[in-house]
Design a protein around this motif. Sequence first.
Motif, mmCIF file in Angstrom:
data_model
loop_
_atom_site.group_PDB
_atom_site.id
_atom_site.type_symbol
_atom_site.label_atom_id
_atom_site.label_comp_id
_atom_site.label_asym_id
_atom_site.label_seq_id
_atom_site.Cartn_x
_atom_site.Cartn_y
_atom_site.Cartn_z
ATOM 1 N N VAL A 155 0.842 -1.195 0.000
ATOM 2 C CA VAL A 155 0.000 0.000 0.000
ATOM 3 C C VAL A 155 0.878 1.246 0.000
ATOM 4 N N LEU A 156 0.586 2.179 -0.908
ATOM 5 C CA LEU A 156 1.176 3.515 -0.874
ATOM 6 C C LEU A 156 0.141 4.414 -0.210
ATOM 7 N N LEU A 157 0.499 4.999 0.916
ATOM 8 C CA LEU A 157 -0.476 5.738 1.717
ATOM 9 C C LEU A 157 -0.072 7.199 1.874
ATOM 10 N N ASP A 158 -0.882 8.069 1.291
ATOM 11 C CA ASP A 158 -0.677 9.505 1.476
ATOM 12 C C ASP A 158 -1.302 9.896 2.814
ATOM 13 N N LEU A 159 -0.671 10.823 3.521
ATOM 14 C CA LEU A 159 -1.217 11.242 4.805
ATOM 15 C C LEU A 159 -2.358 12.238 4.661
ATOM 16 N N MET A 160 -2.275 13.091 3.655
ATOM 17 C CA MET A 160 -3.274 14.154 3.470
ATOM 18 C C MET A 160 -4.443 13.637 2.646
ATOM 19 N N SER A 190 4.553 11.500 2.026
ATOM 20 C CA SER A 190 4.139 12.705 2.733
ATOM 21 C C SER A 190 5.125 13.839 2.538
ATOM 22 N N ALA A 191 4.603 15.054 2.592
ATOM 23 C CA ALA A 191 5.460 16.246 2.534
ATOM 24 C C ALA A 191 5.969 16.607 3.919
ATOM 25 N N LYS A 192 5.467 15.929 4.942
ATOM 26 C CA LYS A 192 5.919 16.202 6.308
ATOM 27 C C LYS A 192 7.342 15.682 6.491
ATOM 28 N N THR A 193 8.221 16.538 6.964
ATOM 29 C CA THR A 193 9.628 16.141 7.122
ATOM 30 C C THR A 193 10.038 16.023 8.582
ATOM 31 N N ASP A 194 9.115 16.282 9.502
ATOM 32 C CA ASP A 194 9.428 16.229 10.919
ATOM 33 C C ASP A 194 9.849 14.818 11.322
#
Length: 206
Positions: free
Chosen positions: A34-39, A61-65
Motif C-alpha cells: 500500500v502507498l499511503l498519502d497522509l493528506m 508525505s510532505a511532512k519532514t518532521d
Amino acid sequence: MLEEALTKEGYRVSHAYSGTEALFVLSGSKPDLVLLDLMLPGLNGEEVLPQIKGIPVIILSAKTDIDNKVDLLLGGAADYVTKPFHTKELLARIAVQLRNSVITPAGSIMAFDDIILNTDTHIVTIGTSKVKLTRTEYAILKLLMQNPAQIITKSRLLDRISEDTPDCTENSLKTHISHLRAKLRKARDKDYIEAVWGIGFKMKEI
C-alpha cells in the motif's frame, strides 16, 4: 502519475481517493503493498495506517518532521518517502518491500530468503540444516517472518507472543533475540534479523 508509472513497471494498481474509500477497498482485497498519502479527505493517513494489517505500507508525505516519521514507523509503516521524490526512488523502495515479502507456497509453510518455517510442525530449516529453536525463539521468528518488511517494536513483539511464551519479558527479550540470531547465523553464516536502534527488529533486507 504514480498509477501510470507503476502500470508501466508491470504492477496492477487499485486506488482510493479518501481514507474511508481505502478501507472499503482493502476490506474486499489484499494487495501486496500500500502507498499511503497522509493528506486524505475523510480519514487521514495516520488514522488509516493502524487499520492496515499484514500488508507493507509505504507512507508518502510532505511532512519532514523526524518525530512524525518515527511515530509512523513505530505505528506499522514499512517505509516513509518524503515529497517531492523521484519516481525511480519510489520504484526502488517498492521493489525492496516486495522482494522481502513472505512467500507462502502452502498454508503451513512460510519462507524468507532460505529460511523455511513450518507452522504445523514448528520445524525451521535453512538450506539442509534444521535449526533447533526454543518456543520463544520460534514465536519471535514467526512474527518477524509474517511481517518481513516492517519494523516490529519491542512492545508489539511482547504483546503478540505473550500468550504462547509467558516466560518472555521485556528484560529477557533482548537475550532471546540474541540467541535466535546466533542460531540462524550458525546455520548459514549470515544475518537474517537486524535491530533498528531505538525502535525494534525486522528481517534483514536480502
